[in-house]
Design a protein around this motif. Structure first.
Motif, PDB file in Angstrom:
ATOM      1  N   PHE A   6      48.289  38.338  43.178  1.00 35.93           N
ATOM      2  CA  PHE A   6      47.549  39.467  43.738  1.00 35.93           C
ATOM      3  C   PHE A   6      48.146  39.797  45.099  1.00 35.93           C
ATOM      4  CE2 PHE A   6      44.167  37.895  40.849  1.00 35.93           C
ATOM      5  CZ  PHE A   6      44.098  39.039  40.066  1.00 35.93           C
ATOM      6  N   LYS A   7      48.437  38.788  45.877  1.00 31.08           N
ATOM      7  CA  LYS A   7      49.097  38.949  47.175  1.00 31.08           C
ATOM      8  C   LYS A   7      50.440  38.234  47.067  1.00 31.08           C
ATOM      9  CE  LYS A   7      48.616  38.099  52.077  1.00 31.08           C
ATOM     10  NZ  LYS A   7      47.749  37.655  53.159  1.00 31.08           N
ATOM     11  N   SER A  37      47.519  43.141  49.070  1.00 26.56           N
ATOM     12  CA  SER A  37      46.195  43.305  48.483  1.00 26.56           C
ATOM     13  C   SER A  37      45.782  42.069  47.687  1.00 26.56           C
ATOM     14  CB  SER A  37      46.206  44.522  47.555  1.00 26.56           C
ATOM     15  OG  SER A  37      45.013  44.587  46.814  1.00 26.56           O
ATOM     16  N   VAL A  38      44.509  41.765  47.726  1.00 27.17           N
ATOM     17  CA  VAL A  38      43.971  40.673  46.910  1.00 27.17           C
ATOM     18  C   VAL A  38      42.899  41.216  45.966  1.00 27.17           C
ATOM     19  CG1 VAL A  38      44.513  38.820  48.504  1.00 27.17           C
ATOM     20  CG2 VAL A  38      42.346  40.035  48.750  1.00 27.17           C
ATOM     21  N   SER A  39      43.004  42.483  45.620  1.00 29.62           N
ATOM     22  CA  SER A  39      42.023  43.139  44.758  1.00 29.62           C
ATOM     23  C   SER A  39      42.502  43.151  43.314  1.00 29.62           C
ATOM     24  CB  SER A  39      41.794  44.574  45.218  1.00 29.62           C
ATOM     25  OG  SER A  39      40.988  45.265  44.285  1.00 29.62           O
ATOM     26  N   PRO A  40      41.797  42.468  42.405  1.00 31.33           N
ATOM     27  CA  PRO A  40      42.195  42.491  40.992  1.00 31.33           C
ATOM     28  C   PRO A  40      42.220  43.896  40.405  1.00 31.33           C
ATOM     29  CG  PRO A  40      40.585  40.776  41.369  1.00 31.33           C
ATOM     30  CD  PRO A  40      40.662  41.574  42.635  1.00 31.33           C
ATOM     31  N   SER A  41      41.356  44.776  40.893  1.00 34.26           N
ATOM     32  CA  SER A  41      41.345  46.132  40.354  1.00 34.26           C
ATOM     33  C   SER A  41      42.497  46.974  40.907  1.00 34.26           C
ATOM     34  CB  SER A  41      40.017  46.813  40.664  1.00 34.26           C
ATOM     35  OG  SER A  41      39.869  46.983  42.061  1.00 34.26           O
ATOM     36  N   ALA A  42      43.157  46.479  41.930  1.00 36.83           N
ATOM     37  CA  ALA A  42      44.262  47.232  42.524  1.00 36.83           C
ATOM     38  C   ALA A  42      45.606  46.822  41.941  1.00 36.83           C
ATOM     39  CB  ALA A  42      44.275  47.051  44.035  1.00 36.83           C
TER      40      ALA A  42
END
Length: 174
Positions: A6-7, A37-42
């Protein structure tokens, strides 16, 4: 799966495939903010091999090698249509049955990513041309990485469709 993030760590950033600045999405996909980013949706940064392992685990009903990752019922629930009877219009296409599971587009009567997938196939498109598909009928996993250049029809990338159809057409046992 050792190459999915993620990152993305600093030491691995040289491996990220770069887009030309004029390519669609380059202005946000390749920013430090997105890579951090550490956003799974991103989105997730991954390799073809890691995505193939992930897809194979789904094909194996939740196992990879000798490890159980998800239960068979979890796989069944994630890969079935949870919106029966719901139609969809996306850009210039109408889908009488939108067919979505949990994170997966269920093929059903759609021709998502190629014409030759079975109705039980399921797939997921990434932000700018990554395609992952699992077809339990033909017992195959397909991964296609490309740089999407036509945002008018990102879910109908002809190169992905042709790639998938050629691979599926080569299967002789069915």
């Amino acid at each position: 799966m050792n190459d999915s993030y993620f990152k993305v760590p600093q030491a691995e950033r040289h491996r990220i495939v770069k887009r030309s600045p004029e390519d669609p999405c380059a202005e946000w996909l390749e920013t430090d903010e997105m890579i951090d980013s550490v956003s799974p949706s991103a989105g997730i940064y991954s390799s073809v091999m890691d995505l193939a392992i992930f897809a194979q685990m789904f094909l194996n009903k939740g196992t990879y090698g000798d490890q159980r990752i998800l239960s068979p019922i979890s796989i069944k629930e994630m890969t079935k249509n949870h919106i029966p009877g719901v139609s969809s219009v996306y850009r210039d296409e109408t889908f009488p049955e939108a067919s979505w599971g949990y994170g997966w587009s269920i093929n059903g009567n759609k021709k998502d990513g190629g014409d030759l997938f079975s109705q039980q196939a399921y797939s997921h498109w990434g932000a700018a041309g990554v395609f992952v598909a699992v077809d339990p009928v033909y017992e195959i996993v397909l991964i296609h990485f490309t740089i999407e250049r036509d945002l008018e029809k990102p879910f109908k990338n002809m190169y992905t469709d042709h790639f998938n159809n050629v691979v599926l057409d080569a299967i002789e046992k069915f």
